[in-house]
Design an enzyme around this catalytic site. Structure first.
Site, PDB file in Angstrom:
ATOM      1  N   VAL A  81      34.657  40.236  48.413  1.00 22.06           N
ATOM      2  CA  VAL A  81      36.516  39.287  48.548  1.00 22.06           C
ATOM      3  C   VAL A  81      37.948  40.799  47.559  1.00 22.06           C
ATOM      4  O   VAL A  81      36.985  40.817  46.697  1.00 22.06           O
ATOM      5  CB  VAL A  81      36.180  38.126  48.688  1.00 22.06           C
ATOM      6  CG1 VAL A  81      38.014  37.876  48.247  1.00 22.06           C
ATOM      7  CG2 VAL A  81      34.881  37.326  48.780  1.00 22.06           C
ATOM      8  N   CYS A  82      38.441  40.589  48.468  1.00 21.93           N
ATOM      9  CA  CYS A  82      39.591  41.243  47.958  1.00 21.93           C
ATOM     10  C   CYS A  82      39.686  42.500  46.982  1.00 21.93           C
ATOM     11  O   CYS A  82      38.773  43.411  47.422  1.00 21.93           O
ATOM     12  CB  CYS A  82      40.345  39.751  46.683  1.00 21.93           C
ATOM     13  SG  CYS A  82      42.054  39.722  45.829  1.00 21.93           S
ATOM     14  N   GLY A  83      39.987  42.043  45.660  1.00 19.37           N
ATOM     15  CA  GLY A  83      39.116  43.994  44.847  1.00 19.37           C
ATOM     16  C   GLY A  83      38.261  44.047  44.134  1.00 19.37           C
ATOM     17  O   GLY A  83      37.422  44.550  43.799  1.00 19.37           O
TER      18      GLY A  83
END
Length: 230
Positions: free
Chosen positions: A127-129
């Site tokens: 998720v995300c970075g």
């Protein structure tokens, strides 16, 4: 008998809590099938989840946002390796932001753990970075993947890997058993899509209604426009 899927959430200091806490509530909702108050509602589902929270050291993990709760890990990465644990699902939230000169500063223990686990895992998800440590572990080589759109250019630059086909506009991307999502709340959307993949639409719609998350598709990504990526 339902199958229990083991899931490792890969943590380190400066983790984004919303990258994994709401998604774990989504996936953990399958365990309500054994709860007297919810069993009839959830119905006969084929999976349960056992969730572990791993970190480099046996001490509370500090979040990126000041003032939020710290997370006490279940095991350290070294302990999980020593015990010979192999997880079915690897879930990687964002950790520290990429450094302008050093690139990915995710702890080596986390990267090494992901490298060891990925070949035997049924699913590897970020998720995300969290896509950056996957890139550093070479899990994304030859794969399509996405990441947080505000930090998209920073993540791609820090990964420095031309074998990854980065997707600039996507809420989440699936390539084989690798699932990657855009920023923060996109992880909950991906978790609901993953739930539907595992147990079908009826249960996913039920859980979506319980937690009141509007439905969107994997290509519904207005943030790529907002951040000038398309």
């Amino acid at each position: 008998m339902p199958e229990t899927l083991t899931l490792a959430v890969c943590l380190c200091d400066e983790v984004t809590l919303s990258d994994f806490i709401p998604p774990m509530e989504v996936l953990g909702s399958l365990n309500f099938a054994d709860h007297p108050a919810f069993a009839a509602m959830i119905g006969d589902v084929p999976y349960r989840f056992k969730i572990d929270y791993l970190a480099p050291a046996a001490k509370p993990v500090s979040p990126l946002t000041p003032g939020l709760p710290h997370i006490t890990p279940t095991h350290t990465y070294a302990e999980a390796i020593e015990k010979g644990l192999q997880y079915d699902v690897i879930w990687v939230p964002a950790g520290p932001l990429p450094h302008p000169q050093l690139g990915d500063v995710t702890p080596k223990a986390e990267i090494d753990f992901i490298k060891r686990q990925a070949p035997g895992a049924k699913y590897v998800m970020s998720v995300c970075g969290g896509s950056l440590p996957l890139a550093s572990a070479r899990v994304l080589d030859g794969k399509r993947a996405t990441t947080n759109k505000m930090f998209y250019r920073h993540v791609v630059a820090a990964a420095a890997n031309d074998k990854i086909n980065w997707v600039s506009q996507a809420r989440w991307v699936i390539d084989g058993n690798i699932w990657t999502s855009s920023g923060v709340s996109a992880g909950t959307d991906m978790a609901l899509a993953f739930l539907e993949h595992l147990v079908g639409r009826k249960t996913a719609v039920l859980v979506r209604g319980m937690i009141e998350v509007p439905e969107g598709g994997s290509e519904d990504d207005p943030f790529a426009v907002i951040h000038g990526l398309v």
